[in-house]
Scaffold this active site. Structure first.
Site, PDB file in Angstrom:
ATOM      1  N   HIS A 188      39.014  43.735  49.015  1.00 18.12           N
ATOM      2  CA  HIS A 188      39.240  44.927  48.194  1.00 18.12           C
ATOM      3  C   HIS A 188      40.712  45.082  47.824  1.00 18.12           C
ATOM      4  CE1 HIS A 188      37.299  48.427  46.460  1.00 18.12           C
ATOM      5  NE2 HIS A 188      38.301  49.192  46.858  1.00 18.12           N
ATOM      6  N   LYS A 234      29.284  51.546  41.277  1.00 15.31           N
ATOM      7  CA  LYS A 234      29.326  52.708  42.161  1.00 15.31           C
ATOM      8  C   LYS A 234      29.116  53.969  41.343  1.00 15.31           C
ATOM      9  CE  LYS A 234      32.186  54.742  45.808  1.00 15.31           C
ATOM     10  NZ  LYS A 234      33.482  54.649  46.522  1.00 15.31           N
ATOM     11  N   HIS A 249      36.690  54.712  37.823  1.00 14.76           N
ATOM     12  CA  HIS A 249      36.869  55.942  38.597  1.00 14.76           C
ATOM     13  C   HIS A 249      36.391  57.137  37.770  1.00 14.76           C
ATOM     14  CE1 HIS A 249      40.334  54.053  41.160  1.00 14.76           C
ATOM     15  NE2 HIS A 249      39.138  53.745  41.623  1.00 14.76           N
ATOM     16  N   ARG A 290      41.529  44.336  44.206  1.00 11.02           N
ATOM     17  CA  ARG A 290      41.299  45.428  43.257  1.00 11.02           C
ATOM     18  C   ARG A 290      42.476  46.404  43.276  1.00 11.02           C
ATOM     19  NH1 ARG A 290      37.205  48.686  40.688  1.00 11.02           N
ATOM     20  NH2 ARG A 290      37.226  50.862  41.356  1.00 11.02           N
ATOM     21  N   ARG A 327      35.001  45.346  42.431  1.00 11.21           N
ATOM     22  CA  ARG A 327      34.574  45.511  43.810  1.00 11.21           C
ATOM     23  C   ARG A 327      33.753  44.282  44.196  1.00 11.21           C
ATOM     24  NH1 ARG A 327      33.356  50.483  41.165  1.00 11.21           N
ATOM     25  NH2 ARG A 327      34.547  52.264  41.964  1.00 11.21           N
ATOM     26  N   TYR A 358      47.578  55.243  43.292  1.00  7.55           N
ATOM     27  CA  TYR A 358      48.432  54.092  43.072  1.00  7.55           C
ATOM     28  C   TYR A 358      49.821  54.494  42.586  1.00  7.55           C
ATOM     29  CZ  TYR A 358      43.968  51.712  43.404  1.00  7.55           C
ATOM     30  OH  TYR A 358      42.758  51.248  43.842  1.00  7.55           O
TER      31      TYR A 358
END
Length: 287
Positions: free
Chosen positions: A252, A187, A278, A255, A162, A287
């Site tokens: 972004h 994050k 994640h 990524r 990120r 994805y």
């Protein structure tokens, strides 16, 4: 295009570990309630970005209604959310963040948690992430002659970072011997490791020999500060324009492209989930 192994026998020039604390942005509340909100968010371990966002959302609500926190009603919250969704055309995720900020503020600071208890979060749009082809990514990465810019863009793609993670990298986060990058307090306030390809490692060595970073991997113009996220975004935008990429994309997308290209290459989705950081496999499954 993404490599996960390869010899790199030279050490990254002057990558000096540092125990200096990471600088955090200083919030400047405009009222006693906002001051308490900033302190409570900090004590609960919320990230600097989230603290700034929550403070901004609360300020906008109070400015829009012209009321004090004690005068706000549930109808005011619903009316404001409808206003920003319909008139200002903000995304459902932004409106949902606003509601989260209001819930925290009224529950923790004002002691009126019931004000937001019955307000539903806006339904998010179900959109697939924008992805570039490997050829388009290569066009962007090679579009700039500036070594620092080319290095940070290559790092963003080859490690799936990120923009906040790119600017937050320290020299000590790079491990050439074991071919990994440590991403600290990302994050969700989690640490993780991601890959360092042989190609990116060689580029980092060249970058470090020329720019000689000491603490932050990508220092900014101000002493002891790293590059701003906006600067990195502008670097990407300029490179994309120069590369002739006409899609409406932000940095972004690198990524997203990293994850998609790995998946198309047969990499296990659980491994990709770990690399991206994640917390839920459902996030990776887009994805």
């Amino acid at each position: 295009m993404i490599e996960h192994s390869g010899p790199t026998n030279r050490e990254l020039a002057r990558l000096i570990p540092s125990n200096n604390p990471r600088p955090t942005a200083k919030a400047e509340p405009r009222s006693e309630d906002e001051d308490q909100l900033a302190e409570r968010l900090s004590s609960r371990g919320y990230s600097p970005n989230t603290r700034r966002a929550y403070l901004s959302q609360v300020r906008r609500l109070l400015e829009h209604t012209g009321k004090s926190p004690s005068e706000i009603k549930t109808a005011d919250i619903r009316s404001y959310l409808a206003y920003i969704l319909e008139e200002r055309e903000v995304s459902p995720s932004n409106a949902s963040q606003a509601l989260a900020a209001f819930s925290f503020f009224f529950r923790e600071i004002i002691g009126r948690g019931e004000i937001t208890a019955g307000v539903a979060h806006p339904r998010p749009h179900k959109r697939l992430p924008q992805v570039l082809s490997e050829r388009e990514v290569m066009q962007i990465l090679t579009a700039t002659d500036n070594l620092k810019h080319r290095t940070l863009l290559t790092l963003a793609y080859s490690a799936g970072l990120r923009v906040s993670e790119i600017v937050g990298l320290r020299c000590s986060d790079i491990d050439l011997d074991r071919k990994f990058i440590r991403v600290q307090q990302s994050k969700g306030r989690r640490d993780r490791y991601t890959v360092l390809s042989a190609t990116t490692a060689r580029l980092l060595i060249n970058y470090a020999e020329e720019y000689v970073p000491h603490d932050w991997l990508f220092p900014g113009t101000k002493p002891k500060r790293h590059l701003t996220e906006r600067t990195v975004q502008k670097v990407f935008e300029d490179a994309a324009t120069k590369a002739g990429i006409h899609k409406s994309v932000s940095i972004h997308v690198l990524r997203h492209s990293f994850a998609t290209h790995l998946l198309e290459g047969g990499t296990d989705i659980r491994y990709i989930q770990e690399l991206l950081g994640h917390s839920s496999p459902k996030t990776t499954q887009i994805y």
